[in-house]
Motif scaffolding. Structure first.
Motif, mmCIF file in Angstrom:
data_model
loop_
_atom_site.group_PDB
_atom_site.id
_atom_site.type_symbol
_atom_site.label_atom_id
_atom_site.label_comp_id
_atom_site.label_asym_id
_atom_site.label_seq_id
_atom_site.Cartn_x
_atom_site.Cartn_y
_atom_site.Cartn_z
ATOM 1 N N VAL A 183 0.862 -1.185 0.000
ATOM 2 C CA VAL A 183 0.000 0.000 0.000
ATOM 3 C C VAL A 183 0.894 1.230 0.000
ATOM 4 C CG1 VAL A 183 -1.937 -1.141 1.152
ATOM 5 C CG2 VAL A 183 -0.166 -0.024 2.530
ATOM 6 N N PRO A 184 0.356 2.407 -0.350
ATOM 7 C CA PRO A 184 1.182 3.614 -0.417
ATOM 8 C C PRO A 184 1.870 3.941 0.906
ATOM 9 C CG PRO A 184 -0.899 3.957 -1.545
ATOM 10 C CD PRO A 184 -1.023 2.643 -0.837
ATOM 11 N N LEU A 185 2.933 4.719 0.806
ATOM 12 C CA LEU A 185 3.741 5.103 1.955
ATOM 13 C C LEU A 185 2.891 5.790 3.021
ATOM 14 C CD1 LEU A 185 6.725 5.349 3.018
ATOM 15 C CD2 LEU A 185 6.711 7.651 2.012
ATOM 16 N N SER A 186 3.092 5.385 4.263
ATOM 17 C CA SER A 186 2.361 5.974 5.388
ATOM 18 C C SER A 186 2.626 7.476 5.469
ATOM 19 C CB SER A 186 2.799 5.323 6.700
ATOM 20 O OG SER A 186 2.539 3.934 6.684
ATOM 21 N N ALA A 187 1.594 8.246 5.738
ATOM 22 C CA ALA A 187 1.699 9.704 5.767
ATOM 23 C C ALA A 187 2.755 10.192 6.748
ATOM 24 C CB ALA A 187 0.340 10.309 6.103
ATOM 25 N N GLN A 188 2.981 9.448 7.811
ATOM 26 C CA GLN A 188 3.950 9.884 8.826
ATOM 27 C C GLN A 188 5.383 9.950 8.287
ATOM 28 O OE1 GLN A 188 4.680 6.894 11.956
ATOM 29 N NE2 GLN A 188 3.542 5.429 10.687
ATOM 30 N N TYR A 189 5.638 9.291 7.133
ATOM 31 C CA TYR A 189 6.991 9.274 6.572
ATOM 32 C C TYR A 189 7.161 10.219 5.389
ATOM 33 C CZ TYR A 189 7.410 5.005 9.349
ATOM 34 O OH TYR A 189 7.429 4.098 10.367
ATOM 35 N N HIS A 190 6.107 10.896 4.979
ATOM 36 C CA HIS A 190 6.198 11.739 3.799
ATOM 37 C C HIS A 190 7.256 12.823 3.937
ATOM 38 C CE1 HIS A 190 1.911 10.750 2.082
ATOM 39 N NE2 HIS A 190 2.643 9.681 2.313
ATOM 40 N N ASP A 191 7.228 13.561 5.026
ATOM 41 C CA ASP A 191 8.189 14.656 5.206
ATOM 42 C C ASP A 191 9.618 14.137 5.264
ATOM 43 O OD1 ASP A 191 6.258 16.605 5.126
ATOM 44 O OD2 ASP A 191 6.099 16.808 7.306
ATOM 45 N N ARG A 192 9.804 12.977 5.863
ATOM 46 C CA ARG A 192 11.156 12.418 5.990
ATOM 47 C C ARG A 192 11.731 12.052 4.625
ATOM 48 N NH1 ARG A 192 12.984 7.742 10.302
ATOM 49 N NH2 ARG A 192 14.997 7.249 9.341
ATOM 50 N N VAL A 193 10.940 11.392 3.785
ATOM 51 C CA VAL A 193 11.419 11.034 2.452
ATOM 52 C C VAL A 193 11.569 12.283 1.596
ATOM 53 C CG1 VAL A 193 10.916 9.725 0.363
ATOM 54 C CG2 VAL A 193 10.448 8.711 2.604
ATOM 55 N N ARG A 194 10.652 13.229 1.741
ATOM 56 C CA ARG A 194 10.741 14.485 0.998
ATOM 57 C C ARG A 194 12.038 15.227 1.339
ATOM 58 N NH1 ARG A 194 6.066 16.480 2.558
ATOM 59 N NH2 ARG A 194 4.842 15.657 0.813
ATOM 60 N N GLN A 195 12.413 15.238 2.619
ATOM 61 C CA GLN A 195 13.644 15.898 3.027
ATOM 62 C C GLN A 195 14.868 15.178 2.476
ATOM 63 O OE1 GLN A 195 14.067 18.903 4.528
ATOM 64 N NE2 GLN A 195 16.199 18.515 3.966
ATOM 65 N N ALA A 196 14.827 13.851 2.413
ATOM 66 C CA ALA A 196 15.938 13.093 1.832
ATOM 67 C C ALA A 196 16.107 13.441 0.352
ATOM 68 C CB ALA A 196 15.692 11.597 1.996
ATOM 69 N N LEU A 197 15.009 13.635 -0.360
ATOM 70 C CA LEU A 197 15.075 14.050 -1.760
ATOM 71 C C LEU A 197 15.693 15.437 -1.894
ATOM 72 C CD1 LEU A 197 11.523 12.855 -2.892
ATOM 73 C CD2 LEU A 197 13.700 11.883 -3.649
ATOM 74 N N ARG A 198 15.357 16.327 -0.974
ATOM 75 C CA ARG A 198 15.932 17.678 -1.002
ATOM 76 C C ARG A 198 17.423 17.657 -0.691
ATOM 77 N NH1 ARG A 198 10.722 20.006 2.216
ATOM 78 N NH2 ARG A 198 9.445 20.539 0.403
ATOM 79 N N THR A 199 17.807 16.859 0.281
ATOM 80 C CA THR A 199 19.229 16.765 0.635
ATOM 81 C C THR A 199 20.044 16.257 -0.550
ATOM 82 O OG1 THR A 199 18.702 16.336 2.951
ATOM 83 C CG2 THR A 199 20.881 15.645 2.195
ATOM 84 N N ALA A 200 19.455 15.339 -1.315
ATOM 85 C CA ALA A 200 20.146 14.799 -2.498
ATOM 86 C C ALA A 200 20.121 15.756 -3.674
ATOM 87 C CB ALA A 200 19.505 13.486 -2.903
ATOM 88 N N GLY A 201 19.328 16.839 -3.569
ATOM 89 C CA GLY A 201 19.280 17.841 -4.632
ATOM 90 C C GLY A 201 18.393 17.480 -5.792
#
Length: 292
Positions: free
Chosen positions: A271-289
């Motif tokens: 099932v889709p990623l739990s909402a509680q992890y959205h910001d964490r994965v989003r921040q990892a994408l930002r850190t990677a540029g």
């Protein structure tokens, strides 16, 4: 034969669950442009356990067509049935794939002799290169180095994707197989060290979202430039970790949807990623540029 950053490509799906071939075309063009060295289609990250046999073959055939010879296509055709693995592998060999990725049979937990006979049965009946895939965390069965060394004697067996993240395993495989087998990692978090120690590539989940950076990391590590590789890896480490915060490919498919590359489709039982992890994965994408 193969090497560098080899993406463990997701299978893009519409919200309805059907395979999205339009998105597949976009993803393949993205990887060609960004310098990815090979596409691994219909592997674990490609949700192969949920693909029907005809659909599985169609996906691989379409990937070959869309790649158009610009990037190698390695087909994930392994299963826990030797007959089924052989049937699918021979079927897609005719579609022009460049090689096969065959996972250790899962769930039925064969002996080392059973593993040898499984891979041998398939490898001796195909002409294209075969890459073994050892991921005991998923299969509950470990393809041991002594069995790998036996399989390396087969003409079509050219490499292994070793996803344990164990550097001692790498050293053991090097000692037993020498130049007879190409060694790839399937663990992004330890990929830098793996390649600095002589591995030649990474079958990467992170490369789905950060392909250029993953290829740069692979190039630096394979060249022995630890300082450059470490600088790149530091920016990617949050992705290496957080793309596994839930079962793969749940986080990476959410990330690709966040980047606007695919719809957020995934098949049950995932099932889709739990909402509680959205910001964490989003921040990892930002850190990677890779995300503003």
């Amino acid at each position: 034969m193969f090497g560098g950053s080899m993406v463990a490509l997701v299978t893009p799906m519409k919200v309805s669950g059907e395979v999205d071939f339009g998105a597949l075309e976009r993803l393949i063009a993205f990887h060609v442009e960004q310098g990815t060295q090979a596409l691994i289609v219909a592997g674990t990250t490609g949700e192969s356990p949920t693909l029907k046999t005809d659909e599985h073959a169609e996906l691989i055939g379409e990937a070959v067509r869309l790649a158009g010879g610009k990037i190698p296509v390695i087909a994930g055709t392994g299963s826990n049935s030797t007959d089924q693995t052989l049937h699918l592998t021979r079927k897609v060999e005719k579609m022009g794939v460049d090689g096969f990725l065959l996972v250790v049979p899962y769930y039925n937990k064969p002996s080392q002799e059973g593993l040898y006979q499984h891979f041998r049965t398939v490898a001796e009946q195909v002409d294209k290169p075969v890459i073994l895939y050892n991921v005991p965390g998923r299969t509950s069965c470990d393809l041991l180095p002594e069995t790998v060394a036996r399989l390396a004697e087969l003409e079509t067996v050219v490499g292994i994707k070793e996803a344990t993240g164990d550097m001692q395993r790498l050293e053991d495989l090097k000692a037993r197989c020498g130049d007879r087998l190409e060694l790839y990692t399937g663990d992004d978090a330890t990929a830098m060290e793996f390649m600095l120690r002589g591995g030649i590539g990474d079958v990467s989940v992170t490369a789905n979202v950060a392909p250029a950076a993953m290829q740069a990391l692979c190039e630096a590590a394979r060249a022995g430039d630890r300082e450059k590789a470490a600088a790149i890896n530091a920016k990617l480490m949050p992705l290496h970790e957080d793309l596994f915060i839930e079962s793969n490919p749940v986080p990476v498919k959410w990330a690709l949807a966040e980047m606007g590359l695919i719809e957020p489709g995934i098949r049950l039982p995932l099932v889709p990623l739990s909402a509680q992890y959205h910001d964490r994965v989003r921040q990892a994408l930002r850190t990677a540029g890779v995300l503003d």
